[in-house]
Motif scaffolding. Structure first.
Motif, short mmCIF file in Angstrom:
data_model
loop_
_atom_site.label_atom_id
_atom_site.label_comp_id
_atom_site.label_asym_id
_atom_site.label_seq_id
_atom_site.Cartn_x
_atom_site.Cartn_y
_atom_site.Cartn_z
N ALA A 150 -14.99 33.18 -21.89
CA ALA A 150 -15.04 32.40 -23.13
C ALA A 150 -15.30 33.29 -24.33
N LYS A 151 -15.03 32.79 -25.52
CA LYS A 151 -15.16 33.61 -26.74
C LYS A 151 -16.60 34.01 -27.00
N ASP A 152 -17.57 33.20 -26.53
CA ASP A 152 -18.99 33.55 -26.70
C ASP A 152 -19.60 34.10 -25.42
N GLY A 153 -18.75 34.60 -24.51
CA GLY A 153 -19.27 35.20 -23.28
C GLY A 153 -19.97 34.17 -22.41
N PRO A 154 -21.11 34.52 -21.85
CA PRO A 154 -21.75 33.63 -20.87
C PRO A 154 -22.66 32.56 -21.47
N MET A 155 -22.75 32.48 -22.80
CA MET A 155 -23.68 31.53 -23.39
C MET A 155 -23.32 30.09 -23.02
N GLY A 156 -24.33 29.39 -22.49
CA GLY A 156 -24.13 28.01 -22.07
C GLY A 156 -23.47 27.88 -20.72
N LYS A 157 -23.20 29.00 -20.06
CA LYS A 157 -22.55 28.99 -18.75
C LYS A 157 -23.55 29.39 -17.65
N PRO A 215 -24.27 31.44 -14.19
CA PRO A 215 -23.67 32.55 -13.43
C PRO A 215 -23.40 32.17 -11.99
N LEU A 216 -22.46 32.89 -11.38
CA LEU A 216 -22.29 32.79 -9.93
C LEU A 216 -23.44 33.51 -9.24
N GLU A 217 -23.79 33.05 -8.06
CA GLU A 217 -24.76 33.76 -7.21
C GLU A 217 -24.06 34.05 -5.89
N GLY A 277 -30.86 42.70 -9.27
CA GLY A 277 -32.09 42.15 -9.83
C GLY A 277 -32.53 40.83 -9.25
N ALA A 278 -31.87 40.38 -8.17
CA ALA A 278 -32.21 39.11 -7.53
C ALA A 278 -31.82 39.19 -6.05
N PRO A 279 -32.16 38.19 -5.24
CA PRO A 279 -31.74 38.22 -3.83
C PRO A 279 -30.27 37.83 -3.65
N ALA A 280 -29.52 37.82 -4.75
CA ALA A 280 -28.07 37.61 -4.75
C ALA A 280 -27.50 38.45 -5.87
N ALA A 281 -26.19 38.70 -5.84
CA ALA A 281 -25.53 39.30 -7.00
C ALA A 281 -25.37 38.20 -8.04
N ILE A 282 -25.93 38.40 -9.22
CA ILE A 282 -25.81 37.44 -10.31
C ILE A 282 -24.60 37.86 -11.15
N VAL A 283 -23.60 36.97 -11.24
CA VAL A 283 -22.31 37.32 -11.83
C VAL A 283 -22.05 36.40 -13.03
N TRP A 284 -22.10 36.99 -14.23
CA TRP A 284 -21.97 36.22 -15.47
C TRP A 284 -20.52 36.12 -15.90
N PRO A 285 -20.09 34.92 -16.35
CA PRO A 285 -18.70 34.75 -16.81
C PRO A 285 -18.55 35.22 -18.26
N PHE A 286 -17.51 35.99 -18.51
CA PHE A 286 -17.24 36.50 -19.87
C PHE A 286 -15.84 36.11 -20.36
N ARG A 338 -28.54 36.06 -24.43
CA ARG A 338 -29.70 36.38 -23.61
C ARG A 338 -29.45 35.89 -22.19
N MET A 339 -29.60 36.79 -21.23
CA MET A 339 -29.38 36.45 -19.82
C MET A 339 -30.65 36.79 -19.06
N ALA A 340 -31.47 35.76 -18.79
CA ALA A 340 -32.80 35.97 -18.21
C ALA A 340 -32.91 35.25 -16.87
N GLY A 341 -34.14 35.25 -16.33
CA GLY A 341 -34.40 34.53 -15.09
C GLY A 341 -34.36 35.38 -13.84
N TYR A 342 -34.23 36.71 -14.00
CA TYR A 342 -34.22 37.59 -12.83
C TYR A 342 -35.64 37.78 -12.29
N PRO A 343 -35.81 37.85 -10.97
CA PRO A 343 -37.14 38.14 -10.42
C PRO A 343 -37.59 39.59 -10.60
N VAL A 344 -36.66 40.53 -10.68
CA VAL A 344 -37.01 41.95 -10.89
C VAL A 344 -36.06 42.53 -11.93
#
Length: 322
Positions: free
Chosen positions: A232-239, A241-243, A221-230, A197-203
């Motif tokens: 790791a074996k479980d993707g972005p969980m517990g990580k 994102p870059l802004e 979806g935010a005033p920055a590009a939200i960039v999730w790391p993939f 689950r990747m939440a917290g976006y303003p729009v």
């Protein structure tokens, strides 16, 4: 310094694409424009709603119930026609396959012209083919469905409450990610069905793009590009994102990762376009603000030029090698 070759058109730009090194701009009125030794145009639809590129062709779906393929020379091939129904989503698949959706039905057209239909209980919102093999993912209400169009095997169902709108496979095929009607992304690790689950976006997130090696997923979806790391074996969980490209007062409306480098082009609601590097967040201004939100972007194969389009028809090509 990057240079901008502007192309002022009249109307909302739905998609941009590079075909044989020629930039194409597909507008909502159904006309596809291209810059090929001058400005040329061809009418693909009476109202264009969706587009995708398979490398050699621009695939389009319209309000006229038609699915077409536009070639670099401007010729148009009618791939399918389903009557007076809107084609709301189009995806390019392997071996010349094309998927498209209308209402509750997802269609797959194979290269030989054969057409298969896949019915769903609710409307089909988004489509994506897996990077390997003939596997089609459908975004729908309360989750996603995986079809295997070349076989008679049963579809696989991935459930998560809520309306899922856009959909994408990671380039290595390990993850499936959807954009949601709420301000969030949802993902599944396909090997074990584990949720992400990747939440917290303003729009709402309306644009997403994978980095060249699939290590990152950039999103709007935010005033920055939200960039999730993939990585790791479980993707972005517990990580975290870059802004990238943060602007306090203006939302990111489009993202498009560079085809070679770990760089993302970021388009904003005011028409500005920046490029930002993942490693150190360094930014380069590619285009100053214009009259409307950036609605489409695509890099050429070498990553030297970026085609962009906006909701007001301000389009063009940025050359970063200049």
């Amino acid at each position: 310094m990057p240079t901008v070759a502007p192309l002022d058109l009249d109307g909302h730009c739905v998609a941009t694409a590079w075909l044989k090194d020629i930039p194409h701009f597909a507008l909502a009125d159904g006309v596809v424009h291209r810059l090929d030794h001058g400005h040329k145009r061809v009418e693909a639809h009476d109202g264009l709603l969706a587009a995708a590129c398979d490398g050699g062709r621009l695939l389009t779906g319209g309000e006229d119930g038609k699915v077409t393929a536009v070639s670099p020379d401007g010729s148009i091939e009618l791939l399918a026609e389903i009557g007076r129904k809107w084609i709301t989503s189009v995806a390019a698949g392997p071996q010349g396959a094309v998927a498209f959706a209308s209402g509750r039905i997802a269609y797959v057209r194979f290269a030989d012209g054969r057409l298969r239909e896949f019915q769903h209980p609710r409307s089909v919102e988004g489509l994506a083919f897996a990077p390997k093999g003939m596997r089609l993912a459908v975004a729908r209400y309360n989750g996603a469905t995986l079809h295997f169009p070349a076989t008679e095997s049963k579809p696989a169902e991935l459930e998560w409450a809520g309306a899922h709108m856009g959909i994408t496979f990671s380039p290595d095929g390990r993850f499936l990610v959807t954009t949601m009607q709420e301000n969030a992304l949802h993902g599944w690790k396909l090997a074990d069905g584990k949720h992400m689950r990747m939440a917290g976006y303003p729009v709402k997130v309306k644009s997403f793009s994978w980095s060249s090696k699939g290590r990152w997923l950039a999103t709007s979806g935010a005033p920055a590009a939200i960039v999730w790391p993939f990585q790791a074996k479980d993707g972005p969980m517990g990580k975290t994102p870059l802004e990238l490209g943060t602007r306090g007062d203006t939302m990111v409306t489009q993202v498009c990762c560079h085809p070679v480098e770990e760089i993302v082009a970021i388009g904003y609601a005011d028409g500005m376009v920046l490029a930002a590097r993942f490693a150190d967040s360094k930014e380069v201004l590619l285009r100053r603000a214009g009259k409307g939100a950036v609605t489409a972007m695509s890099w050429d194969a070498e990553g030297r030029r970026l085609a962009f389009g906006s909701e007001t028809g301000e389009c063009g090509v940025v050359d970063i090698s200049a």
